[in-house]
Design an enzyme around this catalytic site. Structure first.
Site, PDB file in Angstrom:
ATOM      1  N   LYS A   1      -1.695  -0.446 -17.343  1.00  0.00           N
ATOM      2  CA  LYS A   1      -0.825   0.629 -16.839  1.00  0.00           C
ATOM      3  C   LYS A   1      -1.070   1.926 -17.627  1.00  0.00           C
ATOM      4  O   LYS A   1      -1.257   2.990 -17.052  1.00  0.00           O
ATOM      5  CB  LYS A   1       0.663   0.231 -16.956  1.00  0.00           C
ATOM      6  CG  LYS A   1       1.022  -1.072 -16.270  1.00  0.00           C
ATOM      7  CD  LYS A   1       2.496  -1.406 -16.414  1.00  0.00           C
ATOM      8  CE  LYS A   1       2.950  -1.672 -17.829  1.00  0.00           C
ATOM      9  NZ  LYS A   1       2.395  -2.888 -18.451  1.00  0.00           N
TER      10      LYS A   1
ATOM     11  N   ARG B   1      11.806  -2.113 -15.293  1.00  0.00           N
ATOM     12  CA  ARG B   1      11.350  -3.346 -15.908  1.00  0.00           C
ATOM     13  C   ARG B   1      12.150  -4.546 -15.431  1.00  0.00           C
ATOM     14  O   ARG B   1      11.872  -5.664 -15.782  1.00  0.00           O
ATOM     15  CB  ARG B   1      11.575  -3.152 -17.400  1.00  0.00           C
ATOM     16  CG  ARG B   1      10.752  -3.923 -18.328  1.00  0.00           C
ATOM     17  CD  ARG B   1       9.344  -3.429 -18.387  1.00  0.00           C
ATOM     18  NE  ARG B   1       8.716  -3.848 -19.598  1.00  0.00           N
ATOM     19  CZ  ARG B   1       7.874  -3.110 -20.294  1.00  0.00           C
ATOM     20  NH1 ARG B   1       7.559  -1.913 -19.898  1.00  0.00           N
ATOM     21  NH2 ARG B   1       7.314  -3.582 -21.368  1.00  0.00           N
TER      22      ARG B   1
ATOM     23  N   ARG C   1      -6.402  -4.628 -28.428  1.00  0.00           N
ATOM     24  CA  ARG C   1      -6.081  -3.194 -28.245  1.00  0.00           C
ATOM     25  C   ARG C   1      -5.967  -2.473 -29.592  1.00  0.00           C
ATOM     26  O   ARG C   1      -5.342  -2.954 -30.521  1.00  0.00           O
ATOM     27  CB  ARG C   1      -4.747  -3.047 -27.501  1.00  0.00           C
ATOM     28  CG  ARG C   1      -4.292  -1.577 -27.450  1.00  0.00           C
ATOM     29  CD  ARG C   1      -3.184  -1.317 -26.497  1.00  0.00           C
ATOM     30  NE  ARG C   1      -2.066  -2.217 -26.653  1.00  0.00           N
ATOM     31  CZ  ARG C   1      -1.096  -2.351 -25.743  1.00  0.00           C
ATOM     32  NH1 ARG C   1      -1.125  -1.623 -24.645  1.00  0.00           N
ATOM     33  NH2 ARG C   1      -0.119  -3.192 -25.940  1.00  0.00           N
TER      34      ARG C   1
ATOM     35  N   ARG D   1      -0.930  -1.990 -32.549  1.00  0.00           N
ATOM     36  CA  ARG D   1       0.515  -1.952 -32.334  1.00  0.00           C
ATOM     37  C   ARG D   1       1.171  -3.178 -32.960  1.00  0.00           C
ATOM     38  O   ARG D   1       0.611  -4.272 -32.899  1.00  0.00           O
ATOM     39  CB  ARG D   1       0.806  -1.949 -30.821  1.00  0.00           C
ATOM     40  CG  ARG D   1       1.313  -0.605 -30.328  1.00  0.00           C
ATOM     41  CD  ARG D   1       1.357  -0.517 -28.843  1.00  0.00           C
ATOM     42  NE  ARG D   1       2.231  -1.477 -28.191  1.00  0.00           N
ATOM     43  CZ  ARG D   1       2.470  -1.509 -26.878  1.00  0.00           C
ATOM     44  NH1 ARG D   1       1.882  -0.597 -26.103  1.00  0.00           N
ATOM     45  NH2 ARG D   1       3.257  -2.385 -26.328  1.00  0.00           N
TER      46      ARG D   1
ATOM     47  N   ARG E   1       6.495 -11.450 -24.854  1.00  0.00           N
ATOM     48  CA  ARG E   1       6.484 -10.338 -23.882  1.00  0.00           C
ATOM     49  C   ARG E   1       6.061 -10.832 -22.499  1.00  0.00           C
ATOM     50  O   ARG E   1       6.617 -10.401 -21.486  1.00  0.00           O
ATOM     51  CB  ARG E   1       5.536  -9.229 -24.362  1.00  0.00           C
ATOM     52  CG  ARG E   1       6.132  -8.403 -25.498  1.00  0.00           C
ATOM     53  CD  ARG E   1       5.075  -7.656 -26.288  1.00  0.00           C
ATOM     54  NE  ARG E   1       4.311  -6.723 -25.488  1.00  0.00           N
ATOM     55  CZ  ARG E   1       3.122  -6.246 -25.858  1.00  0.00           C
ATOM     56  NH1 ARG E   1       2.575  -6.617 -26.994  1.00  0.00           N
ATOM     57  NH2 ARG E   1       2.494  -5.387 -25.093  1.00  0.00           N
TER      58      ARG E   1
HETATM   59  P1  AP5 Z   1      -3.063  -0.854 -21.607  1.00  0.00           P
HETATM   60  O1  AP5 Z   1      -3.484   0.162 -20.624  1.00  0.00           O
HETATM   61  O2  AP5 Z   1      -2.519  -0.381 -22.910  1.00  0.00           O
HETATM   62  O3  AP5 Z   1      -2.048  -1.895 -20.918  1.00  0.00           O
HETATM   63  P2  AP5 Z   1      -0.543  -1.722 -20.493  1.00  0.00           P
HETATM   64  O4  AP5 Z   1      -0.374  -2.328 -19.156  1.00  0.00           O
HETATM   65  O5  AP5 Z   1      -0.099  -0.287 -20.644  1.00  0.00           O
HETATM   66  O6  AP5 Z   1       0.124  -2.667 -21.566  1.00  0.00           O
HETATM   67  P3  AP5 Z   1       1.337  -2.466 -22.585  1.00  0.00           P
HETATM   68  O7  AP5 Z   1       1.181  -3.542 -23.629  1.00  0.00           O
HETATM   69  O8  AP5 Z   1       1.415  -1.069 -23.119  1.00  0.00           O
HETATM   70  O9  AP5 Z   1       2.506  -2.783 -21.701  1.00  0.00           O
HETATM   71  P4  AP5 Z   1       3.868  -3.286 -22.122  1.00  0.00           P
HETATM   72  O10 AP5 Z   1       4.531  -3.205 -20.834  1.00  0.00           O
HETATM   73  O11 AP5 Z   1       3.937  -4.571 -22.826  1.00  0.00           O
HETATM   74  O12 AP5 Z   1       4.271  -2.293 -23.300  1.00  0.00           O
HETATM   75  P5  AP5 Z   1       5.253  -1.055 -23.345  1.00  0.00           P
HETATM   76  O13 AP5 Z   1       4.724  -0.106 -24.320  1.00  0.00           O
HETATM   77  O14 AP5 Z   1       5.580  -0.600 -21.977  1.00  0.00           O
HETATM   78  O15 AP5 Z   1      -4.307  -1.834 -21.854  1.00  0.00           O
HETATM   79  C1  AP5 Z   1      -4.232  -2.882 -22.818  1.00  0.00           C
HETATM   80  C2  AP5 Z   1      -5.613  -3.043 -23.470  1.00  0.00           C
HETATM   81  O16 AP5 Z   1      -6.552  -3.466 -22.486  1.00  0.00           O
HETATM   82  C3  AP5 Z   1      -6.176  -1.740 -24.067  1.00  0.00           C
HETATM   83  O17 AP5 Z   1      -6.909  -2.052 -25.233  1.00  0.00           O
HETATM   84  C4  AP5 Z   1      -7.137  -1.218 -22.987  1.00  0.00           C
HETATM   85  O18 AP5 Z   1      -8.195  -0.479 -23.546  1.00  0.00           O
HETATM   86  C5  AP5 Z   1      -7.626  -2.519 -22.353  1.00  0.00           C
HETATM   87  N1  AP5 Z   1      -7.893  -2.395 -20.924  1.00  0.00           N
HETATM   88  C6  AP5 Z   1      -7.134  -1.757 -19.983  1.00  0.00           C
HETATM   89  N2  AP5 Z   1      -7.689  -1.887 -18.763  1.00  0.00           N
HETATM   90  C7  AP5 Z   1      -8.813  -2.647 -18.940  1.00  0.00           C
HETATM   91  C8  AP5 Z   1      -9.830  -3.126 -18.051  1.00  0.00           C
HETATM   92  N3  AP5 Z   1      -9.794  -2.861 -16.726  1.00  0.00           N
HETATM   93  N4  AP5 Z   1     -10.842  -3.862 -18.560  1.00  0.00           N
HETATM   94  C9  AP5 Z   1     -10.892  -4.147 -19.907  1.00  0.00           C
HETATM   95  N5  AP5 Z   1      -9.964  -3.699 -20.793  1.00  0.00           N
HETATM   96  C10 AP5 Z   1      -8.940  -2.962 -20.319  1.00  0.00           C
HETATM   97  O19 AP5 Z   1       6.580  -1.741 -23.895  1.00  0.00           O
HETATM   98  C11 AP5 Z   1       6.688  -2.177 -25.229  1.00  0.00           C
HETATM   99  C12 AP5 Z   1       8.101  -2.646 -25.496  1.00  0.00           C
HETATM  100  O20 AP5 Z   1       9.026  -1.567 -25.312  1.00  0.00           O
HETATM  101  C13 AP5 Z   1       8.617  -3.764 -24.559  1.00  0.00           C
HETATM  102  O21 AP5 Z   1       8.236  -5.040 -25.012  1.00  0.00           O
HETATM  103  C14 AP5 Z   1      10.130  -3.527 -24.637  1.00  0.00           C
HETATM  104  O22 AP5 Z   1      10.675  -4.045 -25.817  1.00  0.00           O
HETATM  105  C15 AP5 Z   1      10.239  -2.007 -24.699  1.00  0.00           C
HETATM  106  N6  AP5 Z   1      10.358  -1.392 -23.352  1.00  0.00           N
HETATM  107  C16 AP5 Z   1       9.454  -0.579 -22.762  1.00  0.00           C
HETATM  108  N7  AP5 Z   1       9.887  -0.201 -21.551  1.00  0.00           N
HETATM  109  C17 AP5 Z   1      11.087  -0.799 -21.369  1.00  0.00           C
HETATM  110  C18 AP5 Z   1      12.020  -0.798 -20.321  1.00  0.00           C
HETATM  111  N8  AP5 Z   1      11.809  -0.108 -19.165  1.00  0.00           N
HETATM  112  N9  AP5 Z   1      13.157  -1.517 -20.474  1.00  0.00           N
HETATM  113  C19 AP5 Z   1      13.398  -2.206 -21.591  1.00  0.00           C
HETATM  114  N10 AP5 Z   1      12.552  -2.247 -22.641  1.00  0.00           N
HETATM  115  C20 AP5 Z   1      11.399  -1.544 -22.535  1.00  0.00           C
END
Ligand code: AP5
Length: 215
Positions: free
Chosen positions: A13, A88, A127, A160, A171
């Site tokens: 994402k 979410r 990552r 991270r 997660r």
């Molecule tokens: P990346 O693009 O970073 O993946 P992502 O989908 O953004 O994954 P996240 O881990 O950031 O999502 P998340 O939902 O767990 O975390 P968030 O920060 O939202 O890609 C990942 C890796 O893969 C990278 O190294 C990239 O280079 C690689 N990659 C990407 N595409 C690729 C491809 N096609 N091929 C190969 N490699 C690839 O949330 C963190 C925490 O915050 C949550 O756990 C929660 O506690 C809190 N939180 C956030 N939002 C909410 C909400 N709305 N409500 C409640 N709590 C929340």
């Protein structure tokens, strides 16, 4: 264009949202990034969120809605935005509908980045962010020259704190229980576009542009 990017942790994402932001200027609104900023600034909100995030659980809907409301009302949102990591769960999706109705805005596309769960663990444990450029990298998947470019310029590869195996497992479990039901939610609203996202980043981006009817 106002877009929701749905998908499991590691689905890509953030990677895809950043490309859209850079190519089209629609700001990426990542609730994860906004929460991590709050944690770094040691604000009251950040202190409340820190422990929950480290455990891999979801921060309360009320807290998240507060930061989304604040961000989405800003002036730079007028041409569009990309929601990354929000909503979410179904309650957040309903809150979003209400908020957008009040602001007289509508979501144009909901895109679900679908990735096999086996791949997610490797993407997340691999990552890293370059401390110099902020570029998102992956020690398993990024081209070697991109990793070398960071290190050779004395950058550090930052991991991270929630990208460890134990927290990732939690997660993914939370995703299956809380977030996956949104797929049905948006299918029923006939606004879901599914992209198979276990391909190369460029190929996923090309499919994304087609879904957005841009190319
Ligand atoms: P990346 O693009 O970073 O993946 P992502 O989908 O953004 O994954 P996240 O881990 O950031 O999502 P998340 O939902 O767990 O975390 P968030 O920060 O939202 O890609 C990942 C890796 O893969 C990278 O190294 C990239 O280079 C690689 N990659 C990407 N595409 C690729 C491809 N096609 N091929 C190969 N490699 C690839 O949330 C963190 C925490 O915050 C949550 O756990 C929660 O506690 C809190 N939180 C956030 N939002 C909410 C909400 N709305 N409500 C409640 N709590 C929340």
């Amino acid at each position: 264009m106002k877009i929701i990017l749905l998908g499991a942790p590691g689905a890509g994402k953030g990677t895809q949202a950043k490309r859209l932001e850079s190519d089209f200027g629609w700001p990426q609104i990542s609730t994860g990034d906004l929460l991590r900023d709050a944690v770094s600034s040691k604000s009251e909100l950040g202190l409340e969120a820190k422990f929950i995030m480290e455990q891999g659980n979801l921060v309360s809907n009320q807290l998240v809605l507060q930061i989304i409301e604040e961000r989405i009302s800003k002036d730079d949102m007028s041409s569009g935005f990309i929601l990354d990591g929000f909503p979410r769960n179904v309650d957040q999706a309903l809150d979003l509908e209400l908020l957008l109705t009040n602001l007289e805005k509508i979501i144009n596309k909901v895109i679900y980045l679908k990735v096999d769960h086996d791949i997610l663990m490797k993407r997340l444990t691999g990552r890293r962010t370059c401390s110099l450029t902020g570029k998102l990298l992956n020690i398993y998947f990024s081209p070697k020259h991109e990793i070398d470019e960071c290190i050779n310029n004395r950058g550090k590869l930052i991991q991270r704190s929630d990208d460890n195996e134990k927290t990732i497992r939690k997660r993914l479990q939370v995703y299956n229980q809380e977030t996956a039901p949104l797929i049905k939610f948006y299918k029923e609203r006939k606004s879901l576009n599914i992209i198979l996202a276990d391909k190369e980043v460029d190929d996923v981006y090309a499919d994304l542009l087609s879904s957005l009817e841009i190319n």
